[in-house]
Design a protein around this motif. Structure first.
Motif, PDB file in Angstrom:
ATOM      1  N   HIS A 246      33.994  29.236  46.934  1.00  0.00           N
ATOM      2  CA  HIS A 246      34.708  29.480  45.672  1.00  0.00           C
ATOM      3  C   HIS A 246      35.952  28.606  45.614  1.00  0.00           C
ATOM      4  O   HIS A 246      36.655  28.463  46.604  1.00  0.00           O
TER       5      HIS A 246
ATOM      6  N   ASP B  76      41.609  36.042  55.426  1.00  0.00           N
ATOM      7  CA  ASP B  76      40.612  36.831  54.699  1.00  0.00           C
ATOM      8  C   ASP B  76      41.079  37.232  53.294  1.00  0.00           C
ATOM      9  O   ASP B  76      40.288  37.673  52.476  1.00  0.00           O
ATOM     10  N   GLN B  77      42.357  37.038  52.994  1.00  0.00           N
ATOM     11  CA  GLN B  77      42.883  37.393  51.678  1.00  0.00           C
ATOM     12  C   GLN B  77      42.713  36.276  50.642  1.00  0.00           C
ATOM     13  O   GLN B  77      42.932  36.494  49.464  1.00  0.00           O
TER      14      GLN B  77
ATOM     15  N   ALA C   5      40.024  35.171  49.551  1.00  0.00           N
ATOM     16  CA  ALA C   5      38.916  35.546  48.669  1.00  0.00           C
ATOM     17  C   ALA C   5      39.397  36.341  47.458  1.00  0.00           C
ATOM     18  O   ALA C   5      38.727  36.371  46.433  1.00  0.00           O
ATOM     19  N   GLN C   6      40.555  36.990  47.556  1.00  0.00           N
ATOM     20  CA  GLN C   6      41.061  37.804  46.451  1.00  0.00           C
ATOM     21  C   GLN C   6      42.090  37.090  45.569  1.00  0.00           C
ATOM     22  O   GLN C   6      42.666  37.707  44.678  1.00  0.00           O
TER      23      GLN C   6
ATOM     24  N   LYS D  65      41.104  34.601  40.123  1.00  0.00           N
ATOM     25  CA  LYS D  65      40.286  33.531  39.569  1.00  0.00           C
ATOM     26  C   LYS D  65      40.221  33.748  38.059  1.00  0.00           C
ATOM     27  O   LYS D  65      39.904  34.830  37.601  1.00  0.00           O
TER      28      LYS D  65
ATOM     29  N   VAL E  66      37.195  27.846  49.211  1.00  0.00           N
ATOM     30  CA  VAL E  66      37.187  28.861  50.255  1.00  0.00           C
ATOM     31  C   VAL E  66      35.901  29.663  50.115  1.00  0.00           C
ATOM     32  O   VAL E  66      35.678  30.291  49.083  1.00  0.00           O
ATOM     33  N   ALA E  67      35.069  29.632  51.130  1.00  0.00           N
ATOM     34  CA  ALA E  67      33.810  30.386  51.141  1.00  0.00           C
ATOM     35  C   ALA E  67      32.991  30.128  49.877  1.00  0.00           C
ATOM     36  O   ALA E  67      32.462  31.044  49.268  1.00  0.00           O
TER      37      ALA E  67
END
Length: 75
Positions: free
Chosen positions: A15, A39-40, A42-43, A46, A12-13
């Motif tokens: 990552h 958009d969530q 990304a959070q 990791k 995702v983007a």
């Protein structure tokens, strides 16, 4: 012993994240997730050594609190 897939590795983007298969619907051409918004992703936690509890908790909490409509009392 049975083998069970627990996570999908998704990029995702730029990552890579782990997506819990229990919060996924796998179609012929796509994978859908209803517990969190686009958009969530990304959070998503990791970690060098994936910690299942943190990843599962992130998607589980999203099921209850992602949008204001989901935060209403059940009764």
């Amino acid at each position: 012993m049975e083998v069970m897939i627990r996570y999908l590795e998704v990029e995702v983007a730029g990552h890579k994240i782990l997506l819990s298969i229990t919060f996924s619907r796998i179609g012929k051409q796509d994978i859908q997730v209803q517990s969190i918004l686009a958009d969530q992703f990304a959070q998503v936690p990791k970690t060098k050594h994936p910690e299942e509890e943190k990843i599962m908790a992130y998607f589980g909490v999203g099921t209850l609190y992602t949008t204001p409509e989901r935060q209403a009392p059940l009764a």
